[in-house]
Design a protein around this motif. Structure first.
Motif, PDB file in Angstrom:
ATOM      1  N   PRO A   1       0.832  -1.200   0.000  1.00  0.00           N
ATOM      2  CA  PRO A   1       0.000   0.000   0.000  1.00  0.00           C
ATOM      3  C   PRO A   1       0.870   1.256   0.000  1.00  0.00           C
ATOM      4  O   PRO A   1       1.902   1.275   0.659  1.00  0.00           O
ATOM      5  CB  PRO A   1      -0.772  -0.095   1.321  1.00  0.00           C
ATOM      6  CG  PRO A   1      -0.403  -1.385   1.944  1.00  0.00           C
ATOM      7  CD  PRO A   1       0.770  -1.956   1.244  1.00  0.00           C
ATOM      8  N   ARG A   2       0.460   2.243  -0.768  1.00  0.00           N
ATOM      9  CA  ARG A   2       1.166   3.523  -0.660  1.00  0.00           C
ATOM     10  C   ARG A   2       0.110   4.607  -0.431  1.00  0.00           C
ATOM     11  O   ARG A   2      -1.045   4.478  -0.879  1.00  0.00           O
ATOM     12  CB  ARG A   2       2.016   3.792  -1.889  1.00  0.00           C
ATOM     13  CG  ARG A   2       1.289   4.362  -3.067  1.00  0.00           C
ATOM     14  CD  ARG A   2       2.258   4.620  -4.221  1.00  0.00           C
ATOM     15  NE  ARG A   2       1.516   4.676  -5.472  1.00  0.00           N
ATOM     16  CZ  ARG A   2       0.903   5.769  -5.910  1.00  0.00           C
ATOM     17  NH1 ARG A   2       0.945   6.888  -5.221  1.00  0.00           N
ATOM     18  NH2 ARG A   2       0.241   5.753  -7.058  1.00  0.00           N
ATOM     19  N   ASN A   3       0.516   5.632   0.280  1.00  0.00           N
ATOM     20  CA  ASN A   3      -0.440   6.682   0.612  1.00  0.00           C
ATOM     21  C   ASN A   3      -0.710   7.563  -0.599  1.00  0.00           C
ATOM     22  O   ASN A   3       0.202   8.117  -1.192  1.00  0.00           O
ATOM     23  CB  ASN A   3       0.092   7.531   1.772  1.00  0.00           C
ATOM     24  CG  ASN A   3      -0.005   6.754   3.066  1.00  0.00           C
ATOM     25  OD1 ASN A   3      -0.839   5.856   3.195  1.00  0.00           O
ATOM     26  ND2 ASN A   3       0.849   7.086   4.018  1.00  0.00           N
ATOM     27  N   PHE A   4      -1.974   7.665  -0.954  1.00  0.00           N
ATOM     28  CA  PHE A   4      -2.380   8.416  -2.136  1.00  0.00           C
ATOM     29  C   PHE A   4      -3.199   9.613  -1.671  1.00  0.00           C
ATOM     30  O   PHE A   4      -4.212   9.456  -0.978  1.00  0.00           O
ATOM     31  CB  PHE A   4      -3.222   7.489  -3.033  1.00  0.00           C
ATOM     32  CG  PHE A   4      -3.860   8.192  -4.187  1.00  0.00           C
ATOM     33  CD1 PHE A   4      -3.110   8.568  -5.296  1.00  0.00           C
ATOM     34  CD2 PHE A   4      -5.224   8.487  -4.168  1.00  0.00           C
ATOM     35  CE1 PHE A   4      -3.716   9.234  -6.357  1.00  0.00           C
ATOM     36  CE2 PHE A   4      -5.825   9.138  -5.226  1.00  0.00           C
ATOM     37  CZ  PHE A   4      -5.074   9.515  -6.325  1.00  0.00           C
ATOM     38  N   ASN A   5      -2.747  10.829  -2.021  1.00  0.00           N
ATOM     39  CA  ASN A   5      -3.471  12.025  -1.572  1.00  0.00           C
ATOM     40  C   ASN A   5      -4.728  12.223  -2.405  1.00  0.00           C
ATOM     41  O   ASN A   5      -4.699  12.165  -3.638  1.00  0.00           O
ATOM     42  CB  ASN A   5      -2.581  13.266  -1.658  1.00  0.00           C
ATOM     43  CG  ASN A   5      -3.198  14.406  -0.858  1.00  0.00           C
ATOM     44  OD1 ASN A   5      -4.282  14.873  -1.162  1.00  0.00           O
ATOM     45  ND2 ASN A   5      -2.516  14.829   0.194  1.00  0.00           N
ATOM     46  N   LEU A   6      -5.837  12.439  -1.707  1.00  0.00           N
ATOM     47  CA  LEU A   6      -7.138  12.479  -2.377  1.00  0.00           C
ATOM     48  C   LEU A   6      -7.512  13.861  -2.909  1.00  0.00           C
ATOM     49  O   LEU A   6      -8.573  14.026  -3.496  1.00  0.00           O
ATOM     50  CB  LEU A   6      -8.231  12.027  -1.403  1.00  0.00           C
ATOM     51  CG  LEU A   6      -8.102  10.605  -0.857  1.00  0.00           C
ATOM     52  CD1 LEU A   6      -9.290  10.279   0.031  1.00  0.00           C
ATOM     53  CD2 LEU A   6      -8.043   9.603  -1.998  1.00  0.00           C
ATOM     54  N   MET A   7      -6.658  14.855  -2.701  1.00  0.00           N
ATOM     55  CA  MET A   7      -7.033  16.195  -3.152  1.00  0.00           C
ATOM     56  C   MET A   7      -6.773  16.384  -4.649  1.00  0.00           C
ATOM     57  O   MET A   7      -5.727  15.975  -5.158  1.00  0.00           O
ATOM     58  CB  MET A   7      -6.284  17.257  -2.350  1.00  0.00           C
ATOM     59  CG  MET A   7      -6.874  17.451  -0.972  1.00  0.00           C
ATOM     60  SD  MET A   7      -6.405  19.016  -0.257  1.00  0.00           S
ATOM     61  CE  MET A   7      -4.648  18.799  -0.040  1.00  0.00           C
TER      62      MET A   7
END
Ligand code: ATP
Length: 458
Positions: free
Chosen positions: A139-145
């Motif tokens: 998993p990698r952190n994906f920015n939702l903005m």
């Protein structure tokens, strides 16, 4: 309860909700509200505004811009932490939100991205919903903005974000609103408007989309009174859904676990609805945001955002309770909740299936349908005489096509509370038949009394 296919079909067939830009094949997970949908959703938003602002002395409204100074999102923590864990199936390369994959185990710390043997271990238990494969990337952190650029030059200094929540527009205006309204704490600021999140897995019709509308209120209170106000707003918000007819059995509260709390939250309770596509899904979150946001904005802007309590002769940073609802999710839940199929007496003397949306009258898109018995020209002047004054008060549908039984069914299916039928006797006796959606009872009413008759009931 209706299944989703039935609801989606009804929405498309009757003009509640269409796939967006459908003539070009649509844009995944974006939807347009048609003539009935725009009324229903507006009624939901108006009902929220009435309850949260109009009927209260301690809440005022606001309509802030979608584009905000980029520093806002650094202060709020969104640049850093507004992320979802993204994983990719190693077989079909579809991407998913890891925490939405049934059976997914959170990875242990220390695992490096791309370390294949460990990747397989970590994802064990989760299965790709597309191809069934069990191997995923880390998993990698994906920015939702959503990021865009302001002005003609697309460089880093021109970057802005589409707001992912309406709340920050309220926090940055806290001082201006407090000073111009001279409201004393506790008081709230309410806002309804569009928000944008680049969701990894949008879906389930308008439940999760990348562009959606929120109805949020930030309630500023004295530290130490926050827990009491939090409970107050949890109760209030449940009462609102019940007030507009949502069935109690289809709603529940869910307390957030410590490890799922947002970075700003001390305690969060969700109001959940029994959506047909999932066991329970969030309708609204009610969070105790503490003094996090005002403190952060004060730090990043250099402005003093504390409040001076004259009675106590002391200065403090208010705590904030936030009931945050989605206009689209609420609209969908009210639609699902109102949908009923039942046996009803037919003209033939037998029974037939009747689909009826038992929407609360305040939410129903059309309040009254005017139905001349036929297209005969003799009925037109009376039908016009009936319709014009009704339009002054309510959204009216005028339908003169097809059998009267069929027209009643069409109105039942979209939740119109009253049908007014004009027949040949109406020309002479100046009276019409009013049919009630729920009871199917019919009353003969003089045309001169029609507005007051309907006004008492709507
Ligand atoms: P979820 O866990 O479903 O992603 P969330 O906890 O991130 O939702 P909040 O940030 O609490 O949602 O937003 C408040 C409300 O806004 C939600 O309860 C929901 O009604 C609505 N909302 C949030 N994200 C979406 C979306 N992608 N599409 C439609 N409505 C949304």
């Amino acid at each position: 309860m209706a299944n989703m296919e039935t609801i989606v079909n009804l929405c498309k067939r009757r003009g509640f909700i269409f796939p967006s830009s459908e003539i070009y094949g649509g844009l995944r997970s974006t939807w347009d509200y048609g003539p009935l949908g725009v009324e229903l959703k507006r009624n939901v938003k108006n009902a929220w505004w009435r309850w949260m602002v109009q009927l209260r002395e301690d809440v005022v409204g606001l309509d802030a811009a979608i584009l905000m100074a980029p520093k806002t999102w650094e202060a709020s923590g969104h640049v850093e932490t507004f992320t979802d864990p993204l994983v990719e199936c190693l077989n079909c390369h579809q991407r998913f939100r890891a925490d939405h994959l049934p059976g997914f185990h959170a990875p242990q710390s220390g695992h490096e991205e791309g370390a294949d043997s460990e990747t397989v271990d970590m994802a064990r238990g989760a299965k790709c919903p597309n191809c069934g494969n069990k191997k995923f990337t880390d998993p990698r952190n994906f920015n939702l903005m959503f990021k865009t650029y302001m002005g003609p030059v697309e460089d880093a200094t021109a970057a802005v974000w589409l707001r992912p929540e309406t709340a920050q527009g309220i926090f940055v205006n806290f001082m201006s609103v407090q000073q111009t309204t001279r409201k004393k704490i506790p008081f709230g600021i309410a806002q309804v408007g569009k928000s944008f999140r680049n969701e990894i897995t949008p879906g389930n019709f308008v439940y999760r989309t990348r562009e959606f509308e929120q109805m949020e209120m930030e309630f500023f209170c004295e530290p130490g009174t926050d827990e009491k106000w939090h409970q107050y707003w949890i109760d209030e918000r449940q009462a609102w859904y019940a007030r507009y007819g949502m069935q109690a059995d289809n709603m529940r509260l869910r307390e957030h676990e410590q490890d799922e709390l947002s970075h700003y939250s001390k305690r969060t309770v969700d109001i959940e609805y029994k959506f047909p596509f999932t066991d329970w899904g969030e309708l609204e979150g009610i969070a105790n945001r503490t003094d996090f946001d005002l403190t952060q904005h004060s730090k990043f802007s250099g402005q003093d955002l504390t409040y001076f309590d004259q009675e106590k002769n002391e200065r403090y940073t208010p705590f904030v309770i936030e009931p945050a609802a989605g206009a689209d999710r609420a609209t969908l839940a009210f639609l699902i909740d109102a949908y009923h199929e039942e046996e009803a007496p037919a003209a033939s003397g037998k029974t037939e299936k009747r689909t009826v949306l038992r929407l609360h009258k305040d939410l129903a898109p059309m309040k009254v349908a005017v139905l001349p018995l036929s297209r005969n020209e003799k009925l037109v002047p009376t039908a016009r005489e009936v319709t014009t004054p009704l339009r002054e008060h309510w959204m009216i549908d005028y339908d003169d096509a097809g059998s009267i039984g069929r027209r009643y069914r069409r109105q039942d299916e979209v939740g119109t509370p009253y049908c007014v039928t004009i027949d040949f006797e109406s020309i002479d006796d100046h009276a019409v038949t009013v049919r009630d959606r729920d009871t199917m009872q019919q009353d003969r009413i003089p045309i001169s009394d029609l507005v007051s008759y309907l006004g008492e009931r709507l």
